[in-house]
Design an enzyme around this catalytic site. Structure first.
Site, mmCIF file in Angstrom:
data_model
loop_
_atom_site.group_PDB
_atom_site.id
_atom_site.type_symbol
_atom_site.label_atom_id
_atom_site.label_comp_id
_atom_site.label_asym_id
_atom_site.label_seq_id
_atom_site.Cartn_x
_atom_site.Cartn_y
_atom_site.Cartn_z
ATOM 1 N N TYR A 75 1.280 7.622 15.864
ATOM 2 C CA TYR A 75 -0.233 6.748 15.635
ATOM 3 C C TYR A 75 -1.108 7.608 15.852
ATOM 4 O O TYR A 75 -2.145 7.458 15.088
ATOM 5 C CB TYR A 75 0.305 5.514 16.524
ATOM 6 N N VAL B 56 0.816 -1.248 0.108
ATOM 7 C CA VAL B 56 -0.104 0.149 0.055
ATOM 8 C C VAL B 56 0.670 1.314 0.175
ATOM 9 O O VAL B 56 0.255 2.430 -0.260
ATOM 10 C CB VAL B 56 -0.905 0.035 1.273
#
Length: 258
Positions: free
Chosen positions: A164, A68
């Site tokens: 994150y 990806v």
């Protein structure tokens, strides 16, 4: 839990880790709900295994592989899914995380390269995939649904996971923008924000985190999948730009356990 019939006739691409973990549960649940599924994973063997499992159970499934992080491979997986399924109605993006890819450290200790890795795998590829699938949905003229797998770290303190959390906050912002810009076109985007979900990555600290969870247990990948199926289905056709939080109450206690 799988919502039998909820996705009848929906052509669905589960991209980024569809062959394992939460992604594999989503693939199974989508198929059980009636969708034709394209499974995309960086590991071709895992993608093939997941697709063959569905085929053996009488479902329509195709395996795709690619990274990806590569624009060309990402576009290729989306276009390949649309070609094999005869179009797309649903995109579900899965892969993400921090501790599986880079060290968990305080923000000032985080290397630029590690920040970039976390951003790439939690937000940038999703934005690229969403841009591509929006064009496809508009060309088809039949609307569509996007579901992103997010995290409670996107809206609560996440010690040692700043990159994150920032990326997951961006994911929800992206969903809100898609909602505002494309609802009139019948296109929706929502996020499933998980808390402490049982996966192979966090197995080593599972026992230590349980006392921090009001529900007294970890969530399961099947519970995450059930929420994703609902958001992808026509039952949620008036839901867009939102987050469904599956965290057993962690976010009402906060901060997220280190």
């Amino acid at each position: 839990m799988t919502g039998v019939g909820r996705l009848d006739g929906k052509r669905t691409l589960v991209i980024g880790g569809g062959g394992a973990g939460i992604g594999r549960s989503i693939v199974r649940s989508c198929a059980a709900a009636g969708a034709a599924v394209a499974v995309a994973d960086v590991d071709a063997a895992r993608a093939t295994e997941a697709a063959e499992e569905l085929l053996a159970a009488g479902h329509v499934a195709h395996a795709l592989s690619g990274d990806v992080r590569s624009r060309e491979q990402l576009d290729g997986m989306i276009e390949g899914a649309a070609e094999r399924l005869g179009g797309l109605d649903v995109l579900i993006t899965v892969v993400g995380g921090q501790v599986a890819f880079v060290p968990a450290v305080r923000l000032h200790e985080m290397a630029d390269a590690d920040w970039d890795t976390v951003y790439e795998l939690n937000l940038r590829y999703v934005a690229r995939a969403v841009r591509r699938v929006l064009r496809l949905f508009l060309e088809q003229g039949t609307g569509g649904a996007v579901v992103g797998i997010g995290s409670v770290t996107g809206f609560m303190a996440a010690p040692m996971q700043a990159g994150y959390g920032a990326a997951k906050a961006g994911l929800h912002s992206l969903a809100r923008t898609v909602a505002a810009e494309y609802a009139a076109d019948g296109i929706r985007m929502n996020v499933v924000a998980g808390g402490a979900i049982s996966t192979a990555v966090n197995a080593g600290v599972a026992a230590a985190w349980v006392p921090e969870i009001p529900a007294g247990r970890y969530g399961t990948s099947e519970e995450m999948a059930a929420a994703a199926v609902y958001l992808a289905s026509d039952e949620a056709r008036y839901v867009t730009g939102q987050q469904i939080v599956l965290d057993g109450g962690v976010s009402v206690r906060g901060p997220f356990p280190q």
